[in-house]
Design an enzyme around this catalytic site. Structure first.
Site, mmCIF file in Angstrom:
data_model
loop_
_atom_site.group_PDB
_atom_site.id
_atom_site.type_symbol
_atom_site.label_atom_id
_atom_site.label_comp_id
_atom_site.label_asym_id
_atom_site.label_seq_id
_atom_site.Cartn_x
_atom_site.Cartn_y
_atom_site.Cartn_z
ATOM 1 N N CYS A 54 -4.372 -3.559 -0.826
ATOM 2 C CA CYS A 54 -3.409 -2.464 -0.971
ATOM 3 C C CYS A 54 -2.685 -2.127 0.331
ATOM 4 O O CYS A 54 -1.652 -1.465 0.308
ATOM 5 C CB CYS A 54 -4.106 -1.224 -1.516
ATOM 6 S SG CYS A 54 -4.929 -1.521 -3.087
ATOM 7 N N HIS B 133 0.436 4.669 -0.212
ATOM 8 C CA HIS B 133 -0.006 3.784 -1.283
ATOM 9 C C HIS B 133 -0.485 4.655 -2.435
ATOM 10 O O HIS B 133 -1.244 5.603 -2.240
ATOM 11 C CB HIS B 133 -1.134 2.875 -0.778
ATOM 12 C CG HIS B 133 -1.881 2.206 -1.880
ATOM 13 N ND1 HIS B 133 -1.246 1.548 -2.907
ATOM 14 C CD2 HIS B 133 -3.217 2.118 -2.146
ATOM 15 C CE1 HIS B 133 -2.150 1.075 -3.744
ATOM 16 N NE2 HIS B 133 -3.349 1.416 -3.317
ATOM 17 N N ASN C 270 -1.980 2.276 -10.151
ATOM 18 C CA ASN C 270 -2.120 1.696 -8.812
ATOM 19 C C ASN C 270 -1.645 0.242 -8.874
ATOM 20 O O ASN C 270 -2.263 -0.575 -9.547
ATOM 21 C CB ASN C 270 -3.593 1.801 -8.396
ATOM 22 C CG ASN C 270 -3.891 1.142 -7.061
ATOM 23 O OD1 ASN C 270 -3.138 0.313 -6.571
ATOM 24 N ND2 ASN C 270 -5.028 1.504 -6.478
#
Lengths: 79, 317
Positions: free
Chosen positions: B110, B244, B274
């Protein structure tokens, strides 16, 4: 330092409830406190107490969490 | 010399999977998912591999700038869900765009989009490139255990891209790696070698939610304070924090701890879930196309995830 009272104050603040509802035997989930809320309270306590508390235990009641924090603090003192 | 962001693009697959539909697949419900991670729906690819998502995002960034594929000097793609071990996603994007420049992937889960920007900054600093594409593309639905109710509700598919040109708008950055495979890991396919007797794990996302939460909040707070100090600005001078999009609870808790007004933190996880390395460039493209950024504004990008890794940077728009 009374960890139970500190934690109780955090819980009351977090969920805005009557302090009498929070006893040692109270279930965290029963209060609407989920595992991320628990981490948030531990992180706040870490800041207040100036220690790192590695959190790796499953806790069900308020007392479980108090005992976990006391155990970690004792480990830090003895280290 | 570093770079400036010239244009942005993003693409998500058409198929939307909402919480209601998920509640028929695993034992969960809309209330639990919304309260726990702040997600209402995510986009899921039904026939597009990762590079197709990345290609479409990249093409949109090029179109927005009126730049053609032959004018790009390098493509970097952040991804952990490449359809091939080889060729990498960036090469497949290059092929689809009709570009001829070098193309490589960066795997930092990520955090990878910020790691990719930092890598790009190095090429600009050495004068090796005039124009670069940095893409984040993920098909996380390929690595999710669809029977595991606490992880399968979190992730989604999508891609975002930025076109960079020479400039001085990348002001500061910090990258961190803390090698650890306990808190987050996605095992690879183990193969079927008759010789290998070691462990083989199911190739799906494993994540300790509580530890990830703690790591994420601490990283956001520390990394943003550090990159602001490195850039010689106050944290309060940051106009937009583009984090993020891992879990809205992470961002909400970090907001409380940083002296930046909450409305400067951009949150779109509700609609995408996500999307790992794609989440920041998707958010940048949304903000950019809505006209939210004013020239000269300071943006803080911050990311965290598997590795463990975390990264942040300050960019002047």
């Amino acid at each position: 330092m009374d960890i139970f009272e500190k934690l109780k104050a955090k819980i009351v603040e977090k969920i805005d409830c009557d302090p009498s509802k929070v006893t040692r035997d109270t279930s965290l989930i029963g209060l609407g406190i989920d595992s991320l809320d628990t981490v948030e309270m531990i992180m706040d306590l870490e800041e207040e107490l100036g220690v790192e508390l590695e959190f790796d235990e499953a806790v069900t009641t308020v007392d479980d969490l108090v005992k976990f924090i006391e155990k970690r603090l004792k480990e830090k003192e003895n280290a | 010399m570093s770079f400036r962001i010239v244009s942005t693009g993003s693409y998500v697959p058409e198929r939307i999977l909402n919480n209601e539909e998920l509640s028929h697949m695993v034992e969960t419900n809309d209330e639990w998912i919304t309260q726990r991670v702040g997600i209402k729906e995510r986009h899921i690819s039904v026939d597009e591999p990762t590079s197709e998502l990345g290609y479409k995002a990249a093409q949109r960034a090029l179109d927005a700038a009126g730049v053609t594929a032959d004018q790009i000097d390098m493509i970097i793609c952040a991804s952990i869900t490449a359809e091939y071990k080889s060729p990498n996603v960036a090469c497949m994007i290059q092929k689809k765009l009709g570009a001829t420049c070098p193309a490589m992937d960066i795997n930092c889960a990520c955090s990878a989009f910020v790691f990719a920007l930092e890598t790009a900054a190095g090429y600009f600093a050495r004068g090796k490139v005039n124009r670069m594409l940095v893409v984040g593309a993920e098909r996380l639905s390929a690595t999710v255990d669809w029977t595991h109710r606490s992880t399968c509700v979190i992730f989604g598919d999508g891609a975002g891209a930025v076109l960079l040109e020479k400039g001085d708008n990348y002001l500061s950055s910090r990258l961190h790696s803390y090698g650890d495979n306990d808190i987050i890991r996605i095992p690879n396919y183990g193969g079927d070698s008759p010789f290998y007797k070691g462990p083989i794990e199911k190739p799906v996302i494993n994540m300790n939610g509580q530890e990830t939460f703690k790591f994420a909040v601490k990283s956001i707070c520390k990394d943003i304070a550090d990159v602001a100090a490195d850039a010689g600005i106050k944290v309060e001078d940051i106009s937009w924090v583009v984090p993020h999009q891992a879990n809205s609870r992470i961002i909400d808790f970090a907001k409380k701890k940083l002296p930046i007004p909450g409305d400067r933190f951009y949150l779109n996880i509700e609609r995408y879930g996500n999307t790992s390395s794609a989440s920041i460039p998707i958010a940048l493209d949304e903000l950019n196309r809505k006209g939210c950024f004013k020239r000269g504004e300071l943006l803080a990008l911050c990311a965290f995830g598997g590795g463990l890794s975390s990264a942040a940077c300050i960019i002047r728009w």
